[in-house]
Scaffold this motif. Structure first.
Motif, PDB file in Angstrom:
ATOM      1  N   ARG A 139      10.543   5.752  32.803  1.00 48.10           N
ATOM      2  CA  ARG A 139       9.357   5.176  32.153  1.00 48.10           C
ATOM      3  C   ARG A 139       8.856   6.010  30.970  1.00 48.10           C
ATOM      4  NH1 ARG A 139       7.612   6.405  37.428  1.00 48.10           N
ATOM      5  NH2 ARG A 139       6.194   8.184  37.606  1.00 48.10           N
ATOM      6  N   ASP A 140       7.850   5.443  30.337  1.00 50.83           N
ATOM      7  CA  ASP A 140       7.089   6.096  29.267  1.00 50.83           C
ATOM      8  C   ASP A 140       7.955   6.377  28.039  1.00 50.83           C
ATOM      9  OD1 ASP A 140       5.309   5.989  31.337  1.00 50.83           O
ATOM     10  OD2 ASP A 140       5.468   8.107  31.843  1.00 50.83           O
ATOM     11  N   PRO A 141       8.630   5.339  27.486  1.00 49.80           N
ATOM     12  CA  PRO A 141       9.524   5.532  26.344  1.00 49.80           C
ATOM     13  C   PRO A 141       8.796   6.097  25.131  1.00 49.80           C
ATOM     14  CG  PRO A 141       9.015   3.201  26.642  1.00 49.80           C
ATOM     15  CD  PRO A 141       8.482   3.913  27.845  1.00 49.80           C
ATOM     16  N   ASN A 142       9.363   7.150  24.566  1.00 48.46           N
ATOM     17  CA  ASN A 142       8.777   7.741  23.374  1.00 48.46           C
ATOM     18  C   ASN A 142       9.833   7.699  22.282  1.00 48.46           C
ATOM     19  OD1 ASN A 142       7.959  10.037  21.493  1.00 48.46           O
ATOM     20  ND2 ASN A 142       6.161   9.771  22.803  1.00 48.46           N
ATOM     21  N   MET A 143       9.597   6.891  21.257  1.00 49.46           N
ATOM     22  CA  MET A 143      10.646   6.731  20.238  1.00 49.46           C
ATOM     23  C   MET A 143      10.139   7.137  18.867  1.00 49.46           C
ATOM     24  SD  MET A 143      10.754   2.745  19.450  1.00 49.46           S
ATOM     25  CE  MET A 143       9.274   1.754  19.429  1.00 49.46           C
ATOM     26  N   PHE A 144      11.095   7.585  18.053  1.00 52.27           N
ATOM     27  CA  PHE A 144      10.752   7.932  16.672  1.00 52.27           C
ATOM     28  C   PHE A 144      11.981   7.771  15.799  1.00 52.27           C
ATOM     29  CE2 PHE A 144      12.165  11.796  18.752  1.00 52.27           C
ATOM     30  CZ  PHE A 144      12.971  12.425  17.808  1.00 52.27           C
ATOM     31  N   VAL A 155      13.129   9.063  23.936  1.00 54.94           N
ATOM     32  CA  VAL A 155      13.099   9.967  25.090  1.00 54.94           C
ATOM     33  C   VAL A 155      12.418   9.205  26.219  1.00 54.94           C
ATOM     34  CG1 VAL A 155      12.510  12.256  25.938  1.00 54.94           C
ATOM     35  CG2 VAL A 155      12.795  11.890  23.482  1.00 54.94           C
ATOM     36  N   LEU A 156      13.075   9.166  27.356  1.00 48.71           N
ATOM     37  CA  LEU A 156      12.577   8.378  28.486  1.00 48.71           C
ATOM     38  C   LEU A 156      12.497   9.292  29.703  1.00 48.71           C
ATOM     39  CD1 LEU A 156      11.994   5.351  29.174  1.00 48.71           C
ATOM     40  CD2 LEU A 156      14.393   5.163  29.837  1.00 48.71           C
ATOM     41  N   ALA A 157      11.385   9.223  30.419  1.00 52.75           N
ATOM     42  CA  ALA A 157      11.220  10.092  31.595  1.00 52.75           C
ATOM     43  C   ALA A 157      11.982   9.500  32.780  1.00 52.75           C
ATOM     44  CB  ALA A 157       9.748  10.246  31.935  1.00 52.75           C
ATOM     45  N   HIS A 158      12.931  10.253  33.281  1.00 53.77           N
ATOM     46  CA  HIS A 158      13.656   9.860  34.489  1.00 53.77           C
ATOM     47  C   HIS A 158      12.885  10.517  35.624  1.00 53.77           C
ATOM     48  CE1 HIS A 158      18.006   9.011  36.005  1.00 53.77           C
ATOM     49  NE2 HIS A 158      17.197   8.002  36.199  1.00 53.77           N
TER      50      HIS A 158
END
Ligand code: FRU
Length: 480
Positions: A139-144, A155-158
């Motif tokens: 969850r909580d995808p952080n893209m740039f 970056v995705l939290a596993h």
């Protein structure tokens, strides 16, 4: 703000009503700061998660954007994520479309897109959702957008595996897994959540380093949720953490209070700024705090920087965003220098606007072993901040700060290294109606803690132990 809402902050962002947790999908565009957040519009507990949305011209005054809320759908609740401006129209939603990526959470956690072609006034969900599905909690995808590789990085939290997954994509729709970071590294308790990855210069050098923010819950230094980070290098595919002198990956914390979580940065902030905001609470007791009509505020906005500590390690600093100086109203106290001994010296705090204020002071311990700064009110409620010179720490004791009995995890003492030389420390302390943020040594350390005094603190008393100390450039500003 009615009297019934005495703990509603005067100058921190809050939802107008209902429950809030993580800040989400924050971005800056054309002079406007957009702050989305995990929001339950229907109650004051964690349910019905949507993305609320507020905007600000100055990071201080926030306006609620009723039409820009992203609401749950057939794929699930709307969990945390990020937004980015698609300057190249890589996704086909239009040039400069704002693209939000979030976790659709139901029985599984899958990643979805929404976009805005009207500068964030409204959002449309992408009909091809989800764009990324794994068979585990992610969850909580952080893209740039990575200008070096000319592709999107995600970056995705596993979460349960205590690792961050790194993907790349040409269009935000097709994602390729490139690497994994974190197994066995740093604080490993609880779940890993809410990542962020960005590059910053190291103060006073030509060097640049990457910072990976990694929120985790529980497993913070004082229990419950907290933000750890790793410093390292990123080649567009793989993040490699620096090691310390003994070859280990050190565990580092962004804030040494109990009430700082899910911190991530604004995309596309101007002037190379890396501005972050956190959720000012802790999963240990967030649903129990004694506020009314709303639950949870955000931290003040902070600027992240990097500096090299005396141990040779690179650390992240957090300084209050420069816009916050505009909050200062009246200079209610200005003391050039005051000797401090074991008998407390007291200064009055401003009373207007429920005593919300900013305190600036340099604490020079001289030959004292400890300097104690105490905030108190007429009910005997108090907060003690103690500079322990030998330990080079500042502690924050809220055990008798006011209402503390709503959770056994609330009364607590937090401790921060001062990243100093055991001599003078400079402090900038922001007091709002239910929070205290202590920034030290120009952002080299920060401690964020909630407090619920039955009446505002009215005095600052300072004393020393085993020697004579000095307070200099003590200034107190009331806040508008
Ligand atoms: C962090 C978190 C996220 C999740 C969100 C749900 O506080 O647990 O991992 O997306 O809250 O509200």
């Amino acid at each position: 703000v009615s009297n019934r809402e005495k703990f509603r902050p005067a100058y921190h962002h809050t939802p107008i009503y209902g429950w809030m947790n993580d800040p989400n999908g924050m971005f800056y565009k054309d002079g406007v700061w957009h702050l989305c957040y995990q929001w339950n519009p229907y109650g004051s507990k964690w349910q019905n998660l949507s993305w609320g949305h507020s905007t600000s011209p100055d990071l201080i005054h926030w306006t609620r954007m009723d039409d820009a809320v992203i609401e749950p759908d057939g794929l699930g609740l709307i969990f945390s994520g990020s937004s980015a401006i698609d300057k190249e129209n890589s996704a086909g939603f239009g040039k400069d479309a704002i693209v939000a990526m979030y976790t659709s959470a139901a029985a599984s956690q899958i990643q979805s897109l929404a976009w805005s072609d009207d500068d964030g006034m409204t959002f449309n969900k992408y009909p091809g959702n989800p764009v990324l599905t794994l068979n585990s909690e992610a969850r909580d995808p952080n893209m740039f957008w990575n200008p070096d590789t000319k592709e999107w990085t995600l970056v995705l939290a596993h979460a349960l595996d205590h690792e961050m997954l790194i993907f790349t994509s040409p269009d935000m729709k097709e994602w390729t897994l490139q690497s994994r970071f974190g197994r066995g590294l740093g604080a490993q308790d609880g779940v890993w959540e809410c990542p962020d990855l960005f590059e910053l210069p190291v103060e006073g050098t030509d060097e640049k380093k990457w910072v990976l923010l990694c929120n985790l819950n529980p497993g913070g230094p004082f229990g419950g949720s907290a933000t750890q980070y790793f410093i390292g290098d990123f080649d567009g595919k793989t993040f490699v953490s620096d090691t310390d002198a003994s070859g280990n990956v050190p565990t580092k914390w962004l804030d040494f209070g109990k009430d700082h979580y899910a911190t991530v940065s604004f995309s596309d902030a101007p002037d190379g700024r890396r501005t972050v905001i956190g959720w000012m609470s802790n999963w240990q007791y967030a649903p129990e705090v004694p506020t009314m009509q709303f639950r949870s505020a955000n931290t003040l906005p902070r600027e992240i920087g990097l500096f090299r500590g005396a141990d040779g390690e690179i650390y992240a600093s957090s300084t209050p965003s420069p816009e916050l100086e505009a909050l200062r109203d009246r200079l209610t106290l200005d003391v050039k220098s005051k000797k401090i001994g074991k008998k407390p010296v007291s200064f009055r705090l401003p009373s207007e606007n429920d005593g919300v204020c900013e305190i600036l002071a340099d604490v020079n311990p001289g030959n004292a072993a400890k300097v104690n700064l105490e905030l108190s009110n007429s009910k005997g409620e108090k907060v003690d901040m103690i500079y322990d010179v030998n330990a080079r720490t500042l502690s924050f004791d809220r055990r008798e700060s006011g209402i503390v009995d709503f959770s056994q995890d609330f009364p607590s003492v937090t401790v921060s290294p001062t990243f100093g030389d055991g001599k003078k420390i400079s402090l900038r302390i922001f007091i709002d109606r239910s929070s205290i943020e202590v920034f030290g040594n120009n952002g080299r350390f920060v401690m964020t803690n909630l407090v619920f005094p039955n009446e505002p603190y009215s005095a600052l008393s300072v004393k020393s132990e085993n020697g004579t100390a000095k307070l200099s450039d003590l200034r107190i500003y009331s806040i508008k």
